[in-house]
Design a protein around this motif. Structure first.
Motif, short mmCIF file in Angstrom:
data_model
loop_
_atom_site.label_atom_id
_atom_site.label_comp_id
_atom_site.label_asym_id
_atom_site.label_seq_id
_atom_site.Cartn_x
_atom_site.Cartn_y
_atom_site.Cartn_z
N LEU A 44 9.06 13.82 18.23
CA LEU A 44 8.23 13.53 17.06
C LEU A 44 8.84 14.17 15.82
CD1 LEU A 44 5.59 12.35 15.87
CD2 LEU A 44 4.49 14.53 16.41
N TYR A 45 9.32 15.40 15.97
CA TYR A 45 9.97 16.09 14.84
C TYR A 45 11.18 15.27 14.36
CZ TYR A 45 12.17 19.84 12.14
OH TYR A 45 12.73 20.58 11.13
N ALA A 46 11.99 14.79 15.31
CA ALA A 46 13.18 13.99 14.96
C ALA A 46 12.79 12.69 14.25
CB ALA A 46 13.98 13.69 16.22
N LEU A 47 11.70 12.07 14.70
CA LEU A 47 11.22 10.84 14.06
C LEU A 47 10.74 11.10 12.64
CD1 LEU A 47 9.32 9.25 17.09
CD2 LEU A 47 11.14 8.11 15.80
N ARG A 48 9.99 12.17 12.49
CA ARG A 48 9.46 12.50 11.16
C ARG A 48 10.58 12.82 10.17
NH1 ARG A 48 4.33 16.57 12.30
NH2 ARG A 48 2.80 14.99 12.93
N LYS A 49 11.67 13.40 10.68
CA LYS A 49 12.80 13.77 9.82
C LYS A 49 13.81 12.61 9.68
CE LYS A 49 12.34 18.25 8.81
NZ LYS A 49 12.60 18.86 7.49
N ASN A 50 13.48 11.49 10.33
CA ASN A 50 14.38 10.32 10.31
C ASN A 50 15.75 10.62 10.93
OD1 ASN A 50 12.53 8.53 8.97
ND2 ASN A 50 12.97 9.62 7.07
N PHE A 51 15.76 11.50 11.92
CA PHE A 51 17.00 11.78 12.64
C PHE A 51 17.28 10.72 13.69
CE2 PHE A 51 16.24 16.63 11.98
CZ PHE A 51 16.77 16.54 10.70
N ILE A 52 16.22 9.99 14.11
CA ILE A 52 16.39 9.01 15.18
C ILE A 52 15.65 7.73 14.82
CG2 ILE A 52 14.40 9.80 16.57
CD1 ILE A 52 16.22 9.33 19.07
N SER A 53 16.29 6.60 15.16
CA SER A 53 15.69 5.29 14.93
C SER A 53 16.36 4.32 15.89
CB SER A 53 15.94 4.83 13.48
OG SER A 53 17.32 4.61 13.27
N GLU A 54 15.99 3.06 15.84
CA GLU A 54 16.61 2.05 16.72
C GLU A 54 18.10 1.94 16.43
OE1 GLU A 54 14.85 -1.79 17.18
OE2 GLU A 54 12.82 -0.97 17.21
N GLN A 55 18.49 2.14 15.18
CA GLN A 55 19.88 1.94 14.78
C GLN A 55 20.75 3.19 14.95
OE1 GLN A 55 17.28 1.10 12.55
NE2 GLN A 55 17.30 -0.99 13.35
N ASP A 56 20.14 4.37 14.86
CA ASP A 56 20.96 5.57 14.76
C ASP A 56 20.25 6.79 15.36
OD1 ASP A 56 23.24 7.01 13.82
OD2 ASP A 56 22.03 7.82 12.19
N PHE A 57 21.05 7.75 15.82
CA PHE A 57 20.53 9.04 16.29
C PHE A 57 21.49 10.11 15.79
CE2 PHE A 57 19.34 11.73 20.31
CZ PHE A 57 18.75 12.67 19.48
N ASP A 58 21.06 10.86 14.78
CA ASP A 58 21.87 11.93 14.21
C ASP A 58 21.62 13.21 14.99
OD1 ASP A 58 23.24 13.75 12.68
OD2 ASP A 58 22.56 12.97 10.76
N LYS A 59 22.32 13.35 16.11
CA LYS A 59 22.12 14.50 16.99
C LYS A 59 22.48 15.82 16.31
CE LYS A 59 23.14 11.72 21.09
NZ LYS A 59 24.06 11.48 22.19
N LYS A 60 23.55 15.79 15.51
CA LYS A 60 23.99 17.02 14.84
C LYS A 60 22.90 17.55 13.91
CE LYS A 60 29.01 16.49 14.98
NZ LYS A 60 30.25 16.31 14.18
N ALA A 61 22.26 16.64 13.18
CA ALA A 61 21.20 17.06 12.25
C ALA A 61 20.02 17.65 13.01
CB ALA A 61 20.75 15.87 11.40
#
Length: 230
Positions: A44-61
């Motif tokens: 949920l934290y990653a979703l709220r921060k837009n770190f993860i979506s259908e197109q991308d997952f910014d694991k480093k962030a």
């Protein structure tokens, strides 16, 4: 007085691990920890921060931001278990939504996320008298747990249960979507490099495809009684 033990419950998604773990903890007066809720909270934290979506997952962030993720369970006497809090906000209902379910296995596969949460889980279980459910409790978190249970059921049966649960909560989902999500999570959970979902060698397997909740609970209580008398 019975000695206190550690009970590890692992298994596939939507096998009812949390339901039976809560029952057990209540019956035995043990602490219950839903590790899935912890991974859902980070998701949920990653979703709220837009770190993860259908197109991308910014694991480093996400990894860089992990120190800002503060998790805790606060017991709610009205529901009878500890609810998940993220940075002092009750997110228990939000983390159960389909959007979080879609991404939780991907977030849980990040080694740094697992390392952080496993350390927290092991700290919680130091005093024993704990029931913890998840994917790697008997293999990684508590390999020395006195009682290990591995729960399974057919993907179709699990999807039907999850679909019913989500529909009753008012979520607009189809059975097909839920089944595909269950199958995708199974694949991700069992094939990830870090702590994949596998049955511990000394775990007792329970296939609850056709078991009632009462029947399942009684079977696990029998296993508990056998464990503490050995």
């Amino acid at each position: 007085m019975n000695k206190k033990i550690t009970i590890a419950i692992d298994g596939f998604s939507s096998t009812g691990k949390s339901t039976v773990a809560k029952q057990l903890a209540k019956e035995l007066g043990y602490v219950y920890v839903d590790t899935g809720a912890m991974y859902r909270a980070v998701t949920l934290y990653a979703l709220r921060k837009n770190f993860i979506s259908e197109q991308d997952f910014d694991k480093k962030a996400l990894v860089a931001d992990l120190p800002a993720v503060k998790l805790k369970f606060i017991f709610n006497p009205e529901v009878g278990f500890g609810e998940m809090y993220l940075n002092d906000e009750n997110i228990e209902k939000e983390i159960r939504q389909m959007e979080v379910s879609q991404y939780v296995s991907k977030v849980a596969a990040v080694p740094e996320v697992r390392e952080m949460l496993v350390a927290q889980q092991q700290e919680m279980g130091k005093e024993k008298g704990i029931v913890m459910d998840g994917r790697d409790i008997g293999t990684v978190v508590f390999p020395d747990a006195e009682l290990k249970i591995f729960m399974t059921a057919s993907a179709e049966e699990r999807a039907q249960r999850r679909f019913k649960e989500l529909s009753e909560r008012g979520e607009d989902v189809t059975y097909k979507e839920v089944l595909e999500n269950v199958q995708e999570r199974d694949l991700l959970d069992t094939t990830r490099k870090d702590s994949p979902l596998i049955k511990a060698k000394d775990a007792k397997e329970i296939d609850n495809s056709h078991l009632t909740l009462t029947g399942q609970f009684e079977r696990i209580m029998d296993l508990y009684r056998a464990t503490i008398t050995n």
